[in-house]
Structures are given as structure tokens and as C-alpha cells.
Scaffold this motif. Structure first.
Motif, PDB file in Angstrom:
ATOM      1  N   ARG A 161      12.239  -0.012  -9.803  1.00 27.06           N
ATOM      2  CA  ARG A 161      11.399   1.314  -9.647  1.00 27.06           C
ATOM      3  C   ARG A 161      12.100   2.451  -8.872  1.00 27.06           C
ATOM      4  O   ARG A 161      11.875   3.566  -9.153  1.00 27.06           O
ATOM      5  CB  ARG A 161      10.039   0.834  -8.755  1.00 27.06           C
ATOM      6  N   ALA A 162      12.937   2.189  -7.815  1.00 28.30           N
ATOM      7  CA  ALA A 162      13.553   3.188  -6.786  1.00 28.30           C
ATOM      8  C   ALA A 162      14.328   3.912  -7.471  1.00 28.30           C
ATOM      9  O   ALA A 162      14.248   5.124  -7.423  1.00 28.30           O
ATOM     10  CB  ALA A 162      13.818   2.454  -5.504  1.00 28.30           C
ATOM     11  N   THR A 163      15.433   3.081  -8.100  1.00 32.31           N
ATOM     12  CA  THR A 163      16.512   3.803  -8.998  1.00 32.31           C
ATOM     13  C   THR A 163      15.661   4.609 -10.216  1.00 32.31           C
ATOM     14  O   THR A 163      16.257   5.687 -10.603  1.00 32.31           O
ATOM     15  CB  THR A 163      17.493   2.893  -9.368  1.00 32.31           C
ATOM     16  N   GLY A 164      14.732   4.105 -10.549  1.00 29.33           N
ATOM     17  CA  GLY A 164      14.016   4.781 -11.726  1.00 29.33           C
ATOM     18  C   GLY A 164      13.314   6.206 -11.347  1.00 29.33           C
ATOM     19  O   GLY A 164      13.574   7.355 -12.162  1.00 29.33           O
ATOM     20  N   LYS A 165      12.777   6.160 -10.205  1.00 29.68           N
ATOM     21  CA  LYS A 165      12.296   7.262  -9.585  1.00 29.68           C
ATOM     22  C   LYS A 165      13.318   8.408  -8.851  1.00 29.68           C
ATOM     23  O   LYS A 165      13.179   9.734  -9.097  1.00 29.68           O
ATOM     24  CB  LYS A 165      11.431   7.013  -8.380  1.00 29.68           C
ATOM     25  N   TRP A 166      14.555   7.722  -8.161  1.00 26.70           N
ATOM     26  CA  TRP A 166      15.406   8.665  -7.492  1.00 26.70           C
ATOM     27  C   TRP A 166      16.813   8.235  -8.316  1.00 26.70           C
ATOM     28  O   TRP A 166      17.508   7.759  -7.694  1.00 26.70           O
ATOM     29  CB  TRP A 166      15.224   8.309  -6.169  1.00 26.70           C
ATOM     30  N   LYS A 167      16.824   8.970  -9.643  1.00 28.48           N
ATOM     31  CA  LYS A 167      17.903   8.440 -10.420  1.00 28.48           C
ATOM     32  C   LYS A 167      19.312   8.922  -9.759  1.00 28.48           C
ATOM     33  O   LYS A 167      20.272   8.317  -9.768  1.00 28.48           O
ATOM     34  CB  LYS A 167      17.983   9.027 -11.676  1.00 28.48           C
ATOM     35  N   GLU A 168      19.385  10.002  -9.095  1.00 27.21           N
ATOM     36  CA  GLU A 168      20.356  10.681  -8.626  1.00 27.21           C
ATOM     37  C   GLU A 168      21.116  10.164  -7.504  1.00 27.21           C
ATOM     38  O   GLU A 168      22.097  10.584  -6.993  1.00 27.21           O
ATOM     39  CB  GLU A 168      20.200  12.304  -8.565  1.00 27.21           C
ATOM     40  N   TYR A 185       0.832  -1.167  -0.057  1.00 27.52           N
ATOM     41  CA  TYR A 185      -0.137   0.081  -0.150  1.00 27.52           C
ATOM     42  C   TYR A 185       0.915   1.219  -0.195  1.00 27.52           C
ATOM     43  O   TYR A 185       0.523   2.161  -0.569  1.00 27.52           O
ATOM     44  CB  TYR A 185      -0.829  -0.072   1.100  1.00 27.52           C
ATOM     45  N   LYS A 186       2.135   1.295   0.843  1.00 25.57           N
ATOM     46  CA  LYS A 186       2.828   2.443   0.960  1.00 25.57           C
ATOM     47  C   LYS A 186       3.427   2.822  -0.461  1.00 25.57           C
ATOM     48  O   LYS A 186       3.881   3.835  -0.800  1.00 25.57           O
ATOM     49  CB  LYS A 186       3.845   2.215   2.094  1.00 25.57           C
ATOM     50  N   ILE A 187       3.833   1.650  -1.244  1.00 24.91           N
ATOM     51  CA  ILE A 187       4.431   2.266  -2.552  1.00 24.91           C
ATOM     52  C   ILE A 187       3.628   2.333  -3.753  1.00 24.91           C
ATOM     53  O   ILE A 187       4.168   2.419  -4.821  1.00 24.91           O
ATOM     54  CB  ILE A 187       5.780   0.845  -2.800  1.00 24.91           C
ATOM     55  N   GLN A 188       2.382   2.186  -3.492  1.00 27.91           N
ATOM     56  CA  GLN A 188       1.514   2.414  -4.677  1.00 27.91           C
ATOM     57  C   GLN A 188       0.625   3.674  -4.494  1.00 27.91           C
ATOM     58  O   GLN A 188      -0.226   3.807  -5.270  1.00 27.91           O
ATOM     59  CB  GLN A 188       0.502   1.325  -4.490  1.00 27.91           C
ATOM     60  N   ARG A 189       1.056   4.504  -3.431  1.00 30.15           N
ATOM     61  CA  ARG A 189       0.387   5.720  -3.322  1.00 30.15           C
ATOM     62  C   ARG A 189       0.808   6.676  -4.431  1.00 30.15           C
ATOM     63  O   ARG A 189       2.024   6.448  -4.931  1.00 30.15           O
ATOM     64  CB  ARG A 189       0.819   6.276  -1.797  1.00 30.15           C
ATOM     65  N   ARG A 190       0.171   7.662  -4.498  1.00 28.31           N
ATOM     66  CA  ARG A 190       0.514   8.625  -5.640  1.00 28.31           C
ATOM     67  C   ARG A 190       1.713   9.525  -5.079  1.00 28.31           C
ATOM     68  O   ARG A 190       2.732   9.780  -5.962  1.00 28.31           O
ATOM     69  CB  ARG A 190      -0.723   9.809  -5.624  1.00 28.31           C
ATOM     70  N   ALA A 191       2.000   9.726  -3.922  1.00 23.41           N
ATOM     71  CA  ALA A 191       3.069  10.747  -3.403  1.00 23.41           C
ATOM     72  C   ALA A 191       4.177   9.402  -2.740  1.00 23.41           C
ATOM     73  O   ALA A 191       4.003   9.193  -1.664  1.00 23.41           O
ATOM     74  CB  ALA A 191       2.856  11.587  -2.384  1.00 23.41           C
TER      75      ALA A 191
END
Length: 599
Positions: free
Chosen positions: A98-105, A42-48
Motif C-alpha cells: 500500500r505504501a509503495t503504491g501510494k508513494w511510488k517515487e 485508524y491512522k492508515i485508514q484516514r482520508r489524508a
């Protein structure tokens, strides 16, 4: 979103059923895993999205894998890994992607994925991770080196490693570390091929189908890399780094010779070149037979080697008479002196040599300030007290504005219980101007020495003098010391008079007031009237920046027999008016705890 979460939980069912079926987990544990997984999904499917939620989910899955591994070992069951572990591994990789795609830096996130792949031997996946990471972070040489090393050492692919180094050098054409590691890789490749060829020859196999290039076998690729790098990268450190790598391989004598010649040609005046050439004499072993060498022969050989090193250093300080060159020479001598040896003769020779070099550097006026301290320590350890006194005096003449040099000289005189301590202190404060360098270390040393040596009257006069001689900022420390000393030697009445007198001149420290409050509280007849005076004086100085001071004042009014709890409201109101920024909130929360009896 709910459907997606439901689907992902359903995807888990086969692996969980297998865990229960083979006896690795109980039905109750399976339900607990499902509940936890549902909450994490549930936590990783939220919008934010939050990075912490992904990290927590990944960590949970890794902990699950570790637990399964321990359970397998305990019951000795090693089947069904495809249905259980592989499913979890796939999910962890997806979470990382998914995480590295979102927070690439976030480089640390990428490196965590790399570490996970290495731990679980996911070679195919790791290759993809390196590829994606380098596409996002081509500006970080360390990542290129890490990927190339993995290709070379784990995948055993020198071709892939070479390709990565060449790509990296297009982004970083002047990076010394990249060239050094590329150089190392080519030598490792050459060594590997040499071993293979030797094994084939020993087995008397036909080498016709294997193409072993003599140039590669002799490290020619590494030579090309070195020559290319030497044109772009300046500085002796790079050449020395490459040389130290080449020395790890026994077939690089010609290459080492070339690097050494280049070093001596291009950087003949660099102290590091001379330092290397001198230390090299230690490695050049004795030509004598090593059989039946006695202890005395070993000592004699080591002495000869060290003397050869010193001969090179002597030539060096004549050719390059600089502080840095003498520093290299002295550092070498100190290193040899500090080495353990059972030979008293060798130890004595090393000591004499080191002290001699220190003296020569001093005579040349090229002994760096920082090394005087080591020289003095050595002299004192060797009980050469007269010489130590001379050296300390010479140091303060050469660096007359250095507080550290004067401190050092004074400490020597104090240690030797010299009669010249007071005179030396006078000289020190005369030479070191307070506004330029800050004389606080000298004054603190002086009063501490006086406390243990002089009369109370002399020490009192010295403290008074120090308060006027130091800068306002430095006088803060002297006030604290004076207050403490006065209480220890004069008692309560005298310290109270001293406190009142000191309060006439700002600035103060909070500890100054807290010390006086503590002194008052130590008295049998501790008066709240006096405590209020000290708190009020402290609050005038620090009331806007210290919430704990207000709270302590309130606590005092509440707990002291002569306290007035009715004053607390007024103190609280004043605190709210005076405190700045977030300190108000901090004060309110602590005051609430105080009212409820939790503070």
C-alpha cells in the motif's frame, strides 16, 4: 471505515489466541497489542494518508516479529509458525504494498521492503517487489544490479540474472557499472559450471545429459560483453575495472591479455594505463623457488620488484611528461615508503627513491602544487632541514600567488627557528594580493608567530598594519584576535581604548562584541553603563538577525546589581520592531520562558 478496521482487528484474533495458548504472550500483552494495532489501523485508514503512519505501523509489526522470535528461543518452542508469524508477515507485505503504491517515487521505501523480504527469506514476495520496483524506477542502474545479484547469488538463476542485465542495458546502454557487473556475473556462472563439471568428472559420472559448452566454460560470454562495452564506453577506468574483475578468476588469462592489449593500444598516453602497467610488476612474483627463503632474500626480491615498477614509471614520465603522470609515480613511491618493514635497508632505499622522484618532478616543473606539502613533510621527518628550506623556497617561486605555498614555507622557517621569517612574511604579503587570493591565513600566522617571538610594541604595530592590509571581511577576524591579544597583554584599560578605536571601522562580527561584553563581566567593578554601551553597539549591527542578543541584554538588566528592570519593556518593544521573519516568534517564545523563570 470503522467496519474495515473492525474486520482487520478480527483477522488478528487467531494469531493472538495462538500466541497466548502456546505461552509466548500473556493475556495482558495480547490486549496491549490489540490496543496499539487499533490505533495504528485508524491512522492508515484516514482520508489524508501520511507516509510516517505506514512506516510506524510496519516498524511495530517488525518489532513484534523480533519479540516473538526471542520468546521462541527462550522457551524453546518452534511450532505454529504458519498461524502466527506468517499472518504477521502477510500483513507487513500488504502494508509495504500500500505504501509503495501510494508513494511510488520513494526509493528508500522500496529498499526497506527488499530488506524485509531478505531478512525473512520471503523469496517469492521479493521477486514481485523487484519486478514492481524496476517498473517504476527503470532509470536507476543500482536497482537493476541489486535485483540481478539476488537472482544470481540467492536464487542461483544465471538465466534470470542475465535477462535482468539485458533489460537494464536497454535503458542504460552506456552505463559502465552495469557492464562490469554483467561481466562479473557471466564469469561467476562460468566458474560455477567449471566446478560442477570437475566434480562430475571426479565422480566418473556420464556427462552426456549435461551440456557444458566449452565457450561458456572459458568465459566467452564475458568476452562478448567486454567487446560490446568497449565500443560504447570510453575511458581507461572502465577497462581497468573490467580487468580487476577478470583477475579474480583463474581461467581468464586470455581474456586478461586481450583487455590489457586493448588498454595499451587505445590509451597508451593515459597516466592510469602506465600506472597500472608499472604496479603490475609488483604482482609478477620471483621466478626463484619460494622454499627456504631467508629474510634477506625476501628484502632483495621486494627491492627488485619495486625497481622494476620504477623502471616502467621512468619510461612513463618520458613518454607522457605531465603533472598527472608524475603524480602517479610519486603516489606509488609514497605508498611503498609508508609500508611497514623491519628492514632498515629497504626503508632507506624507499626514502631515497621517493626523494629522488620528487626532485626530478620539480626539475621538470611538473610537480603538482598539492604534492609540495608531502615532499616537505618527508624532508622534515628525515631531518633534511636545509633541503626543506630550499624546496619551500622553490615552491613559492613556482606558485608565487598561492597562499598555501607561502604558508607552508613560513611554517618550515618557523619550525626551524630561522632568522628569515620576517623577511619571508614581507615577501608573502607582497606577492599575494589581498583582493585576489585573500591574505588572512598569512596575517593570522604572522601575528601568532610575533606574539611568541617579538616585543609587544612590534606585535602591536603588526596588528595595526594587518587591520589596514586585509580586506574588510578578513579584518573582522583580525579585530577579534587584536582585542583578545590586547586584553591578555595590556589589561582592561588598554582593551577598552582598543575596542573604541576598532568600532570606528566596519564590518564587525557578533563575537567581537560578545568578547568585549565578556571582558567587562570579568572585571571586579563591572559597570552596567559599559555593558549597555556594548550591547547597544552590537544591536546596531546585529539587532535584526539575532534574537539571543536581545534576550541577553534583558537578562543583564534583570540580574546586574546596577541594572534597571524597568528598561526591559523598552528593549522588548525595540526587539519586536527590529527582528525579521521567524525570529520574532522565536524571541517571543524565549521571552515568555524567561518571564516564567524557565530560561
Amino acid at each position: 471505515m470503522a467496519e474495515r478496521i473492525e474486520q482487520r482487528l478480527e483477522d488478528r484474533v487467531p494469531e493472538l489466541e495462538q500466541l497466548e495458548r502456546v505461552g509466548l504472550f500473556t493475556r495482558r500483552e495480547i490486549r496491549a497489542v490489540l490496543r496499539k494495532a487499533s490505533a495504528l489501523e485508524y491512522k492508515i485508514q484516514r482520508r489524508a494518508l501520511r507516509k510516517e503512519d505506514f512506516i510506524n505501523y510496519i516498524q511495530y509489526e517488525i518489532n513484534l516479529l523480533e519479540l516473538i522470535k526471542k520468546r521462541r528461543a527462550r522457551i524453546g518452542y518452534s511450532f505454529k509458525k504458519d498461524e502466527i508469524e506468517n499472518s504477521i508477515l502477510h500483513r507487513v507485505h500488504s502494508l509495504f504494498n500500500r505504501a509503495t503504491g501510494k508513494w511510488k517515487e520513494d526509493v528508500q521505501l522500496w529498499l526497506s521492503h527488499v530488506a524485509f523480504c531478505k531478512q525473512w527469506n520471503a523469496k517469492h514476495q521479493l521477486s514481485k517487489v523487484f519486478s514492481s520496483m524496476l517498473a517504476i524506477h527503470p532509470n536507476k542502474p543500482a536497482l537493476w544490479i541489486m535485483a540481478a545479484k539476488w537472482e544470481m547469488e540467492t536464487q542461483l538463476s544465471s538465466e534470470s540474472a542475465r535477462h535482468l542485465f539485458l533489460r537494464a542495458l536497454r535503458f542504460h546502454p552506456e552505463c559502465p557499472k552495469l557492464y562490469q557487473e554483467y561481466f562479473r556475473m557471466e564469469l561467476m556462472h562460468a566458474e560455477k559450471q567449471r566446478k560442477e563439471k570437475k566434480e562430475f568428472e571426479q565422480a566418473k559420472m556420464d556427462l552426456g545429459e549435461f551440456n557444458y559448452s566449452e565457450e561458456i566454460l572459458n568465459g566467452e560470454m564475458a568476452r562478448i560483453i567486454y567487446r560490446d562495452a568497449a565500443q560504447k564506453i570510453k575511458g581507461v577506468e572502465f577497462h581497468l575495472g573490467v580487468l580487476s574483475i577478470a583477475k579474480l578468476f583463474d581461467f581468464t588469462q586470455d581474456l586478461q591479455k586481450e583487455i590489457l592489449e586493448s588498454l595499451q593500444t587505445k590509451y597508451a598516453d593515459d597516466p592510469l594505463t602506465w600506472d597500472y602497467m608499472a604496479r603490475r610488476e609488483l604482482e609478477l612474483g620471483s621466478l626463484q623457488s619460494r622454499e627456504r627463503t631467508t629474510k634477506q632474500m625476501k628484502v632483495s626480491e621486494m627491492t627488485q620488484r619495486e625497481e622494476r615498477c620504477c623502471a616502467v614509471f621512468e619510461e612513463a614520465v618520458r613518454a607522457v611528461p605531465t603533472e598527472d603522470m608524475w603524480k602517479c609515480y610519486i603516489t606509488f613511491c609514497l605508498e611503498r615508503y609508508n609500508r611497514k618493514t623491519n628492514s632498515e635497508e629497504l626503508k632507506q632505499k624507499r626514502l631515497e627513491r621517493t626523494l629522488s622522484v620528487f626532485s626530478k618532478a620539480d626539475e621538470s616543473s611538473l610537480l603538482p602544487e598539492a604534492l609540495y606539502k608531502q615532499w616537505l613533510q618527508l624532508l622534515l621527518e628525515s631531518n633534511l632541514f636545509e633541503k626543506a628550506t630550499e624546496v619551500a623556497e622553490a615552491a613559492t617561486k613556482r606558485f608565487s600567488l598561492s597562499v598555501e605555498m607561502w604558508q607552508m614555507r613560513l611554517q618550515v622557517l618557523i619550525q626551524l627557528k630561522s632568522d628569515d621569517v620576517t623577511q619571508c612574511f614581507e615577501e608573502a604579503v607582497k606577492h599575494v594580493k589581498s583582493k585576489v587570493c585573500g591574505t588572512l591565513p598569512l596575517w593570522t600566522l604572522w601575528v601568532e608567530w610575533s606574539e611568541g617571538t617579538n616585543s609587544k610594541e612590534d606585535t602591536e604595530a603588526l596588528y595595526q598594519r594587518s587591520l589596514h592590509a586585509t580586506t574588510p571581511a578578513e579584518s573582522v577576524t583580525m579585530k577579534e584576535m587584536y582585542l583578545d591579544w590586547t586584553y591578555r597583554n595590556g589589561g582592561y584599560k588598554k582593551v577598552k581604548r582598543a575596542f573604541t578605536s576598532l568600532c570606528e571601522n566596519r564590518p564587525f562580527s557578533l563575537d567581537f562584541f560578545r568578547k568585549m561584553i565578556q571582558i567587562e563581566k570579568e572585571q571586579e567593578s563591572c559597570k552596567m553603563l559599559h555593558l549597555r554601551e556594548y550591547y547597544e553597539r552590537a544591536l546596531r549591527e546585529f539587532g535584526s538577525t539575532d534574537s539571543d542578543l536581545w534576550l541577553d541584554y534583558i537578562k543583564e538588566e534583570l540580574s546586574h546589581p546596577q541594572g534597571k528592570p524597568e528598561n526591559c519593556g523598552s528593549i522588548h518593544w525595540r526587539a519586536m520592531k527590529m527582528l525579521q521573519g521567524d525570529l520574532v516568534e522565536d524571541f517571543v517564545s524565549k521571552y515568555t520562558l524567561l518571564q516564567t523563570g524557565h530560561l
